[in-house]
Design a protein around this motif. Sequence first.
Motif, PDB file in Angstrom:
ATOM      1  N   GLU A 202       0.973  -1.238  -0.018  1.00  8.48           N
ATOM      2  CA  GLU A 202       0.035  -0.030  -0.081  1.00  8.48           C
ATOM      3  C   GLU A 202       0.894   1.288   0.081  1.00  8.48           C
ATOM      4  OE1 GLU A 202      -3.346   2.408  -0.187  1.00  8.48           O
ATOM      5  OE2 GLU A 202      -2.895   0.352  -0.697  1.00  8.48           O
ATOM      6  N   GLU A 203       1.918   1.183   0.865  1.00  6.61           N
ATOM      7  CA  GLU A 203       2.834   2.331   0.673  1.00  6.61           C
ATOM      8  C   GLU A 203       3.686   2.886  -0.772  1.00  6.61           C
ATOM      9  OE1 GLU A 203       5.849   1.611   3.662  1.00  6.61           O
ATOM     10  OE2 GLU A 203       4.474   1.690   5.294  1.00  6.61           O
ATOM     11  N   GLN A 204       3.937   1.614  -1.378  1.00  9.89           N
ATOM     12  CA  GLN A 204       4.375   1.406  -2.631  1.00  9.89           C
ATOM     13  C   GLN A 204       3.515   2.081  -3.702  1.00  9.89           C
ATOM     14  OE1 GLN A 204       5.598  -2.506  -3.519  1.00  9.89           O
ATOM     15  NE2 GLN A 204       7.476  -2.184  -2.017  1.00  9.89           N
ATOM     16  N   ARG A 205       2.242   1.563  -3.364  1.00  8.84           N
ATOM     17  CA  ARG A 205       1.052   2.084  -4.482  1.00  8.84           C
ATOM     18  C   ARG A 205       0.717   3.666  -4.296  1.00  8.84           C
ATOM     19  NH1 ARG A 205      -4.722   2.830  -4.769  1.00  8.84           N
ATOM     20  NH2 ARG A 205      -4.382   3.089  -2.351  1.00  8.84           N
ATOM     21  N   MET A 206       0.678   4.146  -2.975  1.00  9.86           N
ATOM     22  CA  MET A 206       0.381   5.389  -3.009  1.00  9.86           C
ATOM     23  C   MET A 206       1.725   6.333  -3.255  1.00  9.86           C
ATOM     24  SD  MET A 206      -2.358   5.783  -1.433  1.00  9.86           S
ATOM     25  CE  MET A 206      -2.600   7.436  -1.097  1.00  9.86           C
ATOM     26  N   GLU A 207       2.882   5.774  -3.059  1.00 12.26           N
ATOM     27  CA  GLU A 207       3.869   6.585  -3.787  1.00 12.26           C
ATOM     28  C   GLU A 207       3.804   6.615  -5.051  1.00 12.26           C
ATOM     29  OE1 GLU A 207       7.639   8.755  -3.708  1.00 12.26           O
ATOM     30  OE2 GLU A 207       6.276   8.151  -2.040  1.00 12.26           O
ATOM     31  N   ARG A 208       3.593   5.725  -5.750  1.00 12.63           N
ATOM     32  CA  ARG A 208       3.279   5.559  -7.342  1.00 12.63           C
ATOM     33  C   ARG A 208       2.403   6.890  -7.682  1.00 12.63           C
ATOM     34  NH1 ARG A 208       3.895   0.092  -6.900  1.00 12.63           N
ATOM     35  NH2 ARG A 208       1.606  -0.278  -6.982  1.00 12.63           N
ATOM     36  N   LEU A 209       1.139   6.881  -6.796  1.00 14.94           N
ATOM     37  CA  LEU A 209       0.031   7.783  -7.058  1.00 14.94           C
ATOM     38  C   LEU A 209       0.810   9.203  -6.896  1.00 14.94           C
ATOM     39  CD1 LEU A 209      -2.950   6.055  -5.248  1.00 14.94           C
ATOM     40  CD2 LEU A 209      -2.538   6.340  -7.951  1.00 14.94           C
ATOM     41  N   ARG A 210       1.546   9.261  -5.937  1.00 14.93           N
ATOM     42  CA  ARG A 210       2.078  10.626  -5.416  1.00 14.93           C
ATOM     43  C   ARG A 210       2.666  11.089  -6.824  1.00 14.93           C
ATOM     44  NH1 ARG A 210       2.220   9.061  -0.190  1.00 14.93           N
ATOM     45  NH2 ARG A 210       3.982   8.038  -0.483  1.00 14.93           N
ATOM     46  N   LYS A 211       3.607  10.300  -7.429  1.00 15.90           N
ATOM     47  CA  LYS A 211       4.642  10.580  -8.376  1.00 15.90           C
ATOM     48  C   LYS A 211       3.944  10.744  -9.898  1.00 15.90           C
ATOM     49  CE  LYS A 211       8.647   8.749  -6.388  1.00 15.90           C
ATOM     50  NZ  LYS A 211       9.875   7.577  -6.584  1.00 15.90           N
ATOM     51  N   GLY A 212       2.659  10.135  -9.922  1.00 19.20           N
ATOM     52  CA  GLY A 212       1.690  10.134 -10.903  1.00 19.20           C
ATOM     53  C   GLY A 212       2.286   9.070 -11.986  1.00 19.20           C
ATOM     54  N   VAL A 213       2.944   8.154 -11.605  1.00 15.21           N
ATOM     55  CA  VAL A 213       3.236   6.944 -12.408  1.00 15.21           C
ATOM     56  C   VAL A 213       2.684   5.582 -11.850  1.00 15.21           C
ATOM     57  CG1 VAL A 213       5.402   5.676 -13.324  1.00 15.21           C
ATOM     58  CG2 VAL A 213       5.709   7.972 -12.809  1.00 15.21           C
ATOM     59  N   PHE A 214       1.490   5.490 -12.358  1.00 11.84           N
ATOM     60  CA  PHE A 214       0.844   4.367 -11.764  1.00 11.84           C
ATOM     61  C   PHE A 214       0.056   3.384 -13.057  1.00 11.84           C
ATOM     62  CE2 PHE A 214      -1.640   8.141 -11.443  1.00 11.84           C
ATOM     63  CZ  PHE A 214      -2.901   8.145 -12.014  1.00 11.84           C
ATOM     64  N   SER A 215      -0.300   2.298 -12.631  1.00  9.97           N
ATOM     65  CA  SER A 215      -1.299   1.489 -13.562  1.00  9.97           C
ATOM     66  C   SER A 215      -2.784   1.728 -12.922  1.00  9.97           C
ATOM     67  CB  SER A 215      -0.865   0.203 -13.522  1.00  9.97           C
ATOM     68  OG  SER A 215      -1.180  -0.339 -12.337  1.00  9.97           O
ATOM     69  N   PRO A 216      -3.653   1.230 -13.986  1.00 10.62           N
ATOM     70  CA  PRO A 216      -5.057   1.301 -13.540  1.00 10.62           C
ATOM     71  C   PRO A 216      -5.379   0.405 -12.406  1.00 10.62           C
ATOM     72  CG  PRO A 216      -4.676   0.751 -15.975  1.00 10.62           C
ATOM     73  CD  PRO A 216      -3.357   0.914 -15.372  1.00 10.62           C
ATOM     74  N   GLU A 217      -4.417  -0.707 -12.123  1.00 16.64           N
ATOM     75  CA  GLU A 217      -4.821  -1.279 -10.922  1.00 16.64           C
ATOM     76  C   GLU A 217      -4.561  -0.547  -9.790  1.00 16.64           C
ATOM     77  OE1 GLU A 217      -3.196  -2.272 -13.454  1.00 16.64           O
ATOM     78  OE2 GLU A 217      -4.723  -3.838 -14.419  1.00 16.64           O
ATOM     79  N   ASP A 218      -3.859   0.347  -9.719  1.00 13.33           N
ATOM     80  CA  ASP A 218      -3.336   1.097  -8.460  1.00 13.33           C
ATOM     81  C   ASP A 218      -4.623   1.833  -8.046  1.00 13.33           C
ATOM     82  OD1 ASP A 218      -0.960   0.195  -8.162  1.00 13.33           O
ATOM     83  OD2 ASP A 218       0.000   1.824  -9.421  1.00 13.33           O
ATOM     84  N   LEU A 219      -5.555   2.108  -8.997  1.00  4.83           N
ATOM     85  CA  LEU A 219      -6.626   3.175  -8.794  1.00  4.83           C
ATOM     86  C   LEU A 219      -7.775   2.559  -8.170  1.00  4.83           C
ATOM     87  CD1 LEU A 219      -6.510   5.430 -11.756  1.00  4.83           C
ATOM     88  CD2 LEU A 219      -5.833   5.852  -9.520  1.00  4.83           C
ATOM     89  N   LYS A 220      -7.893   1.183  -8.113  1.00  5.13           N
ATOM     90  CA  LYS A 220      -9.050   0.372  -7.506  1.00  5.13           C
ATOM     91  C   LYS A 220      -8.733  -0.892  -6.715  1.00  5.13           C
ATOM     92  CE  LYS A 220      -9.346  -2.392 -11.968  1.00  5.13           C
ATOM     93  NZ  LYS A 220     -10.257  -2.727 -12.965  1.00  5.13           N
ATOM     94  N   HIS A 221      -9.400  -1.305  -5.795  1.00  9.97           N
ATOM     95  CA  HIS A 221      -9.159  -2.384  -5.104  1.00  9.97           C
ATOM     96  C   HIS A 221     -10.085  -3.513  -5.669  1.00  9.97           C
ATOM     97  CE1 HIS A 221      -6.732  -0.717  -2.191  1.00  9.97           C
ATOM     98  NE2 HIS A 221      -7.338   0.146  -1.945  1.00  9.97           N
ATOM     99  N   GLU A 222      -9.544  -4.671  -5.881  1.00  9.90           N
ATOM    100  CA  GLU A 222     -10.390  -5.945  -6.158  1.00  9.90           C
ATOM    101  C   GLU A 222     -11.469  -6.349  -5.285  1.00  9.90           C
ATOM    102  OE1 GLU A 222      -7.965  -9.060  -7.599  1.00  9.90           O
ATOM    103  OE2 GLU A 222      -6.833  -8.014  -8.922  1.00  9.90           O
ATOM    104  N   ALA A 223     -12.438  -6.616  -5.445  1.00 18.24           N
ATOM    105  CA  ALA A 223     -13.467  -6.778  -4.683  1.00 18.24           C
ATOM    106  C   ALA A 223     -13.137  -8.474  -3.773  1.00 18.24           C
ATOM    107  CB  ALA A 223     -14.765  -7.103  -5.289  1.00 18.24           C
ATOM    108  N   ILE A 224     -13.531  -8.404  -2.645  1.00 13.18           N
ATOM    109  CA  ILE A 224     -13.119  -9.847  -1.940  1.00 13.18           C
ATOM    110  C   ILE A 224     -14.411 -10.666  -1.861  1.00 13.18           C
ATOM    111  CG2 ILE A 224     -12.226 -10.759   0.264  1.00 13.18           C
ATOM    112  CD1 ILE A 224     -10.493  -8.388   0.412  1.00 13.18           C
TER     113      ILE A 224
END
Length: 224
Positions: A202-224
């Motif tokens: 989650e820390e790595q995902r948030m860091e990618r979002l802050r940098k603007g370098v992310f994949s579509p998967e970083d913007l959503k959580h898969e349903a459980i």
Amino acid sequence: MTERTAQESKVANITAMGDALGSIYSELWQEVAWIHQRWAHFVELFGTKPERIDLMNQAAPPLFRTVQDTLFEAVLLHLARLTDPSKNVLSLRRVVKLTTGTPIGKEVAKLVQEAIAATEFARDWRNRKLAHRDLQLALGGRAQTLAPASRADVKTALKAVVDVLNAISAHYLDSTTGFHLGPGGADALGLLLILRDGLRFEEQRMERLRKGVFSPEDLKHEAI
């Protein structure tokens, strides 16, 4: 060492001890194994390293506080049950009469009294807070404070309970059980490892979002 099912062990115990003592001992053994498993979960999560508590507080503090309280209170309730005085319950007190007149009768009676004393704090918690709510205690009146209940108190109580069973098994089966050596905490440790890795992800995902370098998967959580 050959592993046996609970029923196979019970048959062997009855053969060695007689029907009454063998049956009671077998059921008490299962109860004591159960309580050690729960206690191992508690210690692995909340009684080993402060860093583990920090990890749980990062993830879900209210949930893990509930887990902490529930596990601890379940162990106290079980300790109280194991030494209850009622004639119609499964209790260590029952083995005193069943071993009276045997070579270990006096030793067992002494050990049971020690177990009763060691678990007295758990009965106080059970009687005035867990199974029932003492009115004055709940309202902050002039009630006697609850008996101290620490991890050290639980550890002492567990040893006293185990000493009773091992005195019986040493005499009749020429063996004892190291209940505290069981694998009970493995699941708890596995949960902590998954939790740690999840928080790192989650820390790595948030860091990618802050940098603007992310994949579509970083913007959503898969349903459980």
